[in-house]
Design an enzyme around this catalytic site. Structure first.
Site, short mmCIF file in Angstrom:
data_model
loop_
_atom_site.label_atom_id
_atom_site.label_comp_id
_atom_site.label_asym_id
_atom_site.label_seq_id
_atom_site.Cartn_x
_atom_site.Cartn_y
_atom_site.Cartn_z
N ASN A 175 53.40 9.61 -1.57
CA ASN A 175 53.84 8.30 -1.10
C ASN A 175 54.66 8.39 0.18
OD1 ASN A 175 55.53 9.54 -3.22
ND2 ASN A 175 56.99 7.92 -2.67
N HIS A 234 49.42 13.82 -6.57
CA HIS A 234 50.85 13.67 -6.31
C HIS A 234 51.61 13.10 -7.51
CE1 HIS A 234 54.55 13.43 -4.20
NE2 HIS A 234 54.63 12.12 -4.39
N HIS A 292 59.89 7.33 -11.86
CA HIS A 292 58.45 7.11 -11.64
C HIS A 292 57.67 7.00 -12.95
CE1 HIS A 292 59.27 7.75 -7.44
NE2 HIS A 292 59.62 9.00 -7.63
N VAL A 338 57.77 13.35 -9.24
CA VAL A 338 58.97 13.34 -10.09
C VAL A 338 59.73 14.64 -9.79
CG1 VAL A 338 59.85 13.33 -12.44
CG2 VAL A 338 57.82 11.98 -11.85
FE LIG Z 1 56.52 11.12 -4.24
#
Ligand SMILES: [Fe+2]
Length: 388
Positions: A218, A303, A313, A341
């Site tokens: 991200n 990811h 998360h 994480v």
């Molecule tokens: Fe990330």
């Protein structure tokens, strides 16, 4: 008695390393940190990095930046550091992000390399040539022994430096599986892309010498419509090439490579994953190509983890899991590595694919055909550890 001792040893994984991340978050290193400094010489090539360049490991993509004017696109290379008798021509590009303009980003693929061979390569600009080396993997095969490193969520803090220094001290690891979130430049005002450059210079001491196999996270999205930046992944896609077309993928963010005895499938948490989308269809096709007689190890990188018991998360990977998990079980993936994480976690072989809306079978169950899921632990970025 000997057998009993042997079993005992096999059942005890033991302590593999005494290296531990500090609990407290660390600050990013300042711009004048030694690991961020450009190499000497006007316009000297910097941020040199390599990744696998084809399906089986006989090609390498070299990428680098010339900061002030367009340097040479040529990579000279050879098997002796005194005779770089081969050369390849690359391409150059540049991108703008808000008020930032990148340096000249060069990319060049060295093809037809011999397996299991050390190559030296040189990139040059304005009279400054810099030479590095890498070793190609053995030809894919079940007896091709190989050691991978794995890092995620590295960032560029003092702890990131500790992680990378620790990694480089291990001379066994011959390539790195990188499970996403690179520079964390997006935590700066306007995603200050200068922090992409510092990260490139910081990591060069490893990634110029061994391929890092990239997964995108991200923090690579850099989607910022508030400053007019509406193209997701713009900085990373310009800077970090992948050999996606070699595996029939049509997007840079998901692809597969075979390396030694491993078939490695890189998935994209942030590309479309529904059953009508390119990533899903590509994954179906790619898994059919896996030949366990050649690559007995089947490894998946993504990811955002699909199994995560941390608050951090929590459930973010769930919708991707729902789409992809049945394929992981069908093709008996050995292990799925994830980052995101900022903690370590490892599952048993479990699956959660029995649910069909009406049957209420929505809990993970033991399944010997399922992968082990490993969240690899934090690389050291500025956000610190997940502890709950
Ligand atoms: Fe990330």
């Amino acid at each position: 008695m000997i057998l009993v001792v042997g079993l005992t040893i096999q059942c005890n994984g033991g302590v593999t390393s005494t290296y531990r991340r500090r609990m407290a978050a660390s600050d990013d290193m300042p711009l004048n940190a030694d690991v961020f400094q450009p190499p000497p010489g006007y316009n000297a090539p910097q941020q040199v990095h390599i990744t696998q360049g084809d399906y089986d490991g006989s090609a390498v993509i070299v990428a680098w930046v010339t900061p002030s004017e367009v340097g040479s696109n040529t990579v000279r290379y050879g098997t002796s550091n005194t005779t770089l008798d081969m050369s390849a021509e690359g391409t150059v590009s540049q991108y703008k992000y808000f008020t930032y303009t990148s340096g000249y980003i060069h990319q060049c693929t060295l093809k037809g390399l011999q397996f299991g061979t050390t190559y030296y390569y040189s990139v040059e600009a304005n009279g400054t040539a810099r030479t590095f080396s890498f070793k190609t993997p053995p030809q894919p095969g079940p007896d091709s022994s190989y050691t991978f490193g794995i890092i995620g969520d590295l960032g560029q803090t003092f702890d990131s430096n500790s992680t990378l220094t620790h990694y480089k001290a291990n001379t066994n690891a011959a390539a790195l599986l990188y499970v996403g979130d690179f520079s964390y430049a997006d935590n700066y005002p306007n995603h200050d892309n200068v922090r992409w450059d510092t990260w490139g210079r910081f990591t060069e001491s490893s990634v110029a010498y061994q391929p890092w196999i990239w997964t995108f996270g991200n923090h690579e999205l850099d989607f910022a419509p508030e400053i007019g930046e509406t193209t997701p992944f713009k900085p990373v896609s310009n800077r970090y090439p992948t050999p996606y077309s070699a595996s029939g993928s049509t997007e840079q963010y998901y692809y597969a490579v075979r390396r030694a005895s491993a078939h490695i499938i890189v998935l994209a948490s942030y590309s479309a994953y529904g059953s009508s989308n390119p990533q899903y269809k590509w994954l179906q096709t790619e898994l059919k190509k896996v030949d366990r007689t050649v690559t007995p190890w089947l490894i998946v990188l993504i990811h955002a983890p699909w199994y995560n018991s941390y608050k951090s998360h929590y459930m973010e990977g769930e919708t991707v899991r729902v789409q992809f998990e049945a394929m992981m079980v069908k093709y008996k993936v050995d292990v799925v590595f994830a980052g995101h994480v900022h903690a370590y976690e490892r599952s048993h072989r479990i699956s959660n694919i029995g649910y069909n809306i009406t049957n209420a079978n929505c809990s993970p169950v033991s399944n010997n055909n399922a992968p082990v899921y490993i969240t690899v632990g934090d690389g050291g970025n500025m956000e610190g550890l997940s502890t709950e």
